[in-house]
Design a protein around this motif. Structure first.
Motif, mmCIF file in Angstrom:
data_model
loop_
_atom_site.group_PDB
_atom_site.id
_atom_site.type_symbol
_atom_site.label_atom_id
_atom_site.label_comp_id
_atom_site.label_asym_id
_atom_site.label_seq_id
_atom_site.Cartn_x
_atom_site.Cartn_y
_atom_site.Cartn_z
ATOM 1 N N HIS A 122 0.795 -1.248 -0.209
ATOM 2 C CA HIS A 122 -0.217 -0.072 -0.154
ATOM 3 C C HIS A 122 0.920 1.231 0.033
ATOM 4 O O HIS A 122 1.850 1.240 0.708
ATOM 5 N N PRO A 123 0.468 2.254 -0.782
ATOM 6 C CA PRO A 123 1.492 3.696 -1.021
ATOM 7 C C PRO A 123 1.656 4.090 0.393
ATOM 8 O O PRO A 123 2.674 4.821 0.515
ATOM 9 N N ARG A 178 -5.768 -6.808 -6.537
ATOM 10 C CA ARG A 178 -6.007 -5.428 -6.315
ATOM 11 C C ARG A 178 -7.465 -4.962 -5.668
ATOM 12 O O ARG A 178 -8.387 -5.453 -6.140
ATOM 13 N N GLU A 180 -6.469 0.886 -3.043
ATOM 14 C CA GLU A 180 -5.201 1.152 -3.209
ATOM 15 C C GLU A 180 -4.125 0.145 -2.901
ATOM 16 O O GLU A 180 -2.663 0.245 -2.841
ATOM 17 N N TYR A 181 -4.749 -1.075 -2.355
ATOM 18 C CA TYR A 181 -3.778 -2.222 -1.991
ATOM 19 C C TYR A 181 -3.508 -3.169 -3.325
ATOM 20 O O TYR A 181 -4.322 -3.261 -4.339
ATOM 21 N N GLU A 182 -2.355 -3.836 -3.274
ATOM 22 C CA GLU A 182 -1.834 -4.746 -4.191
ATOM 23 C C GLU A 182 -1.491 -5.928 -3.323
ATOM 24 O O GLU A 182 -0.670 -5.766 -2.296
#
Length: 205
Positions: free
Chosen positions: A23-24, A120, A123-125
């Motif tokens: 997550h950014p 995804r 905003e999660y990968e």
């Protein structure tokens, strides 16, 4: 006695799901404070794994108000005459969609997971990697955090095949295809009518 020994031998080879999160804002938000990162968690194969915001109803919880209370679930399954344990993923959220290798899942839609999948939501990968085993009753889960988004290394776009001279090998390009409009007879006819040819006096009969 024989049955007990058989079970112990079988359970030594557990299928393992490695789930790697990105997550950014993961470094400053404490999003993974409820996740047992780095530990091997043994799970029963007949029970689903739920991921979401609600720590009471989910197996693994994220501390994020933008994640649905129940976001997604992972379920183990097997097919006849196959020793390998497989997994499917289902979207449990009515507001946040989930994508698996570029395929979008709406509420309650389900998809099979390949041995390596980029999942995804928001905003999660999540990069989910399945390490095969032979056990039937249980499997392991390892949760990890990635410092960079896995989408940089995992291409989910449509591949194009490029032949290589001499060797006959093929390369897979992740560059998006650019659709160039093709001219047709109608376009050419319209162009000719808009710009009729001019004739000089010497050209006239």
């Amino acid at each position: 006695m024989d049955v007990s020994q058989t079970m112990e031998t079988e359970e030594d080879l557990l299928t393992c799901l490695r789930i790697r999160f990105y997550h950014p804002q993961q470094s400053c938000k404490g999003l993974y404070s409820l996740l047992p990162l780095g530990n091997r968690i043994k799970c029963l194969a007949d029970e689903s794994l739920r991921l979401g915001r609600d720590a009471q109803s989910c197996t693994f919880a994220l501390v994020d108000s933008r994640v649905s209370r129940k976001q997604l679930t992972l379920q183990a399954y097997r097919v006849p005459e196959a020793r390998e344990m497989l997994f499917s993923i289902q979207n449990l959220s009515q507001t946040v969609k989930v994508s698996v290798n570029g395929t979008v899942l709406d509420f309650l839609e389900r998809a099979d997971l390949p041995s390596k999948a980029l999942v995804r939501f928001g905003e999660y990968e999540m990069l989910i990697i399945r390490e095969a085993g032979e056990a039937k009753q249980s499997f392991e889960v390892v949760l990890e955090m990635l410092p960079v988004p896995p989408s940089r290394e995992t291409c989910t776009c449509e591949p194009t095949t490029l032949p290589v001279m001499d060797t006959g090998a093929h390369l897979v390009s992740c560059q998006p295809k650019v659709q160039v409009p093709l001219e047709n007879d109608e376009t050419l006819m319209s162009t000719s009518l808009d710009n009729p040819p001019s004739f000089g006096v010497s050209d006239m009969p």
